[in-house]
Design an enzyme around this catalytic site. Structure first.
Site, PDB file in Angstrom:
ATOM      1  N   GLU A  38      -2.431  -1.271 -12.593  1.00  0.00           N
ATOM      2  CA  GLU A  38      -3.170  -1.846 -11.181  1.00  0.00           C
ATOM      3  C   GLU A  38      -2.571  -2.435 -10.197  1.00  0.00           C
ATOM      4  O   GLU A  38      -2.498  -2.305  -8.973  1.00  0.00           O
ATOM      5  CB  GLU A  38      -4.496  -2.833 -11.608  1.00  0.00           C
ATOM      6  CG  GLU A  38      -5.087  -3.280 -10.494  1.00  0.00           C
ATOM      7  CD  GLU A  38      -4.891  -4.307  -9.981  1.00  0.00           C
ATOM      8  OE1 GLU A  38      -4.840  -4.694  -8.819  1.00  0.00           O
ATOM      9  OE2 GLU A  38      -4.065  -5.183 -10.838  1.00  0.00           O
ATOM     10  N   ASP A  42      -1.949  -0.765  -6.492  1.00  0.00           N
ATOM     11  CA  ASP A  42      -2.442  -0.888  -5.074  1.00  0.00           C
ATOM     12  C   ASP A  42      -1.474  -0.957  -4.055  1.00  0.00           C
ATOM     13  O   ASP A  42      -1.626  -0.580  -3.322  1.00  0.00           O
ATOM     14  CB  ASP A  42      -2.648  -2.810  -5.603  1.00  0.00           C
ATOM     15  CG  ASP A  42      -2.958  -3.404  -4.317  1.00  0.00           C
ATOM     16  OD1 ASP A  42      -4.029  -3.429  -3.910  1.00  0.00           O
ATOM     17  OD2 ASP A  42      -2.064  -4.216  -3.869  1.00  0.00           O
ATOM     18  N   ASN A 111     -10.006  -2.120 -10.089  1.00  0.00           N
ATOM     19  CA  ASN A 111      -8.778  -2.166 -10.834  1.00  0.00           C
ATOM     20  C   ASN A 111      -8.395  -0.769 -11.890  1.00  0.00           C
ATOM     21  O   ASN A 111      -7.163  -0.119 -11.631  1.00  0.00           O
ATOM     22  CB  ASN A 111      -8.856  -3.231 -11.991  1.00  0.00           C
ATOM     23  CG  ASN A 111      -8.941  -4.614 -11.216  1.00  0.00           C
ATOM     24  OD1 ASN A 111      -8.502  -4.913  -9.980  1.00  0.00           O
ATOM     25  ND2 ASN A 111      -8.962  -5.581 -12.004  1.00  0.00           N
ATOM     26  N   GLU A 114      -7.401   1.850  -9.139  1.00  0.00           N
ATOM     27  CA  GLU A 114      -5.859   1.634  -8.687  1.00  0.00           C
ATOM     28  C   GLU A 114      -4.808   2.011  -9.798  1.00  0.00           C
ATOM     29  O   GLU A 114      -3.790   2.331  -9.661  1.00  0.00           O
ATOM     30  CB  GLU A 114      -5.484   0.194  -8.489  1.00  0.00           C
ATOM     31  CG  GLU A 114      -6.325  -0.100  -6.953  1.00  0.00           C
ATOM     32  CD  GLU A 114      -6.352  -1.490  -6.447  1.00  0.00           C
ATOM     33  OE1 GLU A 114      -6.466  -2.019  -5.213  1.00  0.00           O
ATOM     34  OE2 GLU A 114      -6.038  -2.368  -7.398  1.00  0.00           O
TER      35      GLU A 114
END
Length: 223
Positions: A38, A42, A111, A114
């Site tokens: 995650e 991102d 989450n 990502e």
């Protein structure tokens, strides 16, 4: 729009991306979850969409591009795409998280989306994951006006800076609840005004809610 748009060569990467920390903690081996993926996803997502926005909106200023990018990577957009990809049904949760409605938790959905993006990148390369992301996000570029909607933090800052020559500040007062499903309480302070607090599932969400409440208060009291 489907997760199957990309075929994984290494299925373990996808399995890891779909593993919530609550389920990982029950494992006896390495207890790996999607948290590290995650983190990577991102940054990759922001880089891809920043480039796409830069290329698509050639006549826009830096500030305008920032607003568009913020709307493309905010919690609302990520949650919507995660739902459309049917990620909620594929997340690996423990029984406790399942009973608490973890599959519908927007933060969990953000989450895992990502993490999946990072997994695709590690399984392939940057150009491939860029193609996948732009495909998943393509419909949001069909209505440019919606992309240019300012978030409440931006609206508050621009409003008070222009009218009162001051800037708001934000402080996290507390974080409560389980580690995998926290509630953030945030305070927004503005010189000459009462402090206003708000809550959210993430710090960003709480700050946006606080900014919205402050805007409404100012308009109610002084206009």
């Amino acid at each position: 729009m489907k997760l199957e748009d990309y075929k994984f060569k290494d299925q373990t990467l996808l399995n890891l991306a779909l593993t919530h920390s609550s389920a990982a903690n029950k494992q006896k081996e390495n207890g790996a979850s999607n948290e590290r993926l995650e983190f990577l996803g991102d940054s990759i997502l922001n880089a891809i969409l920043a480039e796409t926005v830069y290329n698509k909106f050639k006549d826009y200023s830096e500030g305008e591009l920032s607003i568009i990018l913020a709307n493309l990577v905010n919690a609302k957009t990520l949650t919507k795409i995660a739902i459309e990809l049917d990620l909620a049904q594929q997340i690996v949760l423990d029984n406790g998280e399942e009973r608490c409605g973890g599959r519908a938790n927007p933060k969990t959905l953000e989450n895992v989306l990502e993490a999946v993006i990072a997994a695709i990148y590690l399984d392939s390369n940057f150009d491939t994951v860029k193609d996948v992301v732009n495909q998943w996000w393509s419909k949001f570029f069909l209505e440019p006006k919606k992309l240019f909607q300012k978030d409440y933090k931006t609206k508050l800052q621009e409003y008070v800076q222009k009218k009162y020559k001051v800037l708001p500040s934000y402080k996290t007062n507390s974080v409560s609840g389980a580690a995998h499903n926290p509630t953030f309480t945030v305070c927004v302070a503005l010189k000459g005004y009462p402090r206003i607090t708000a809550q959210g599932r993430t710090k960003k969400e709480a700050e946006q809610e606080a900014a919205y409440k402050m805007l409404e208060y100012i308009k109610l009291q002084y206009e």
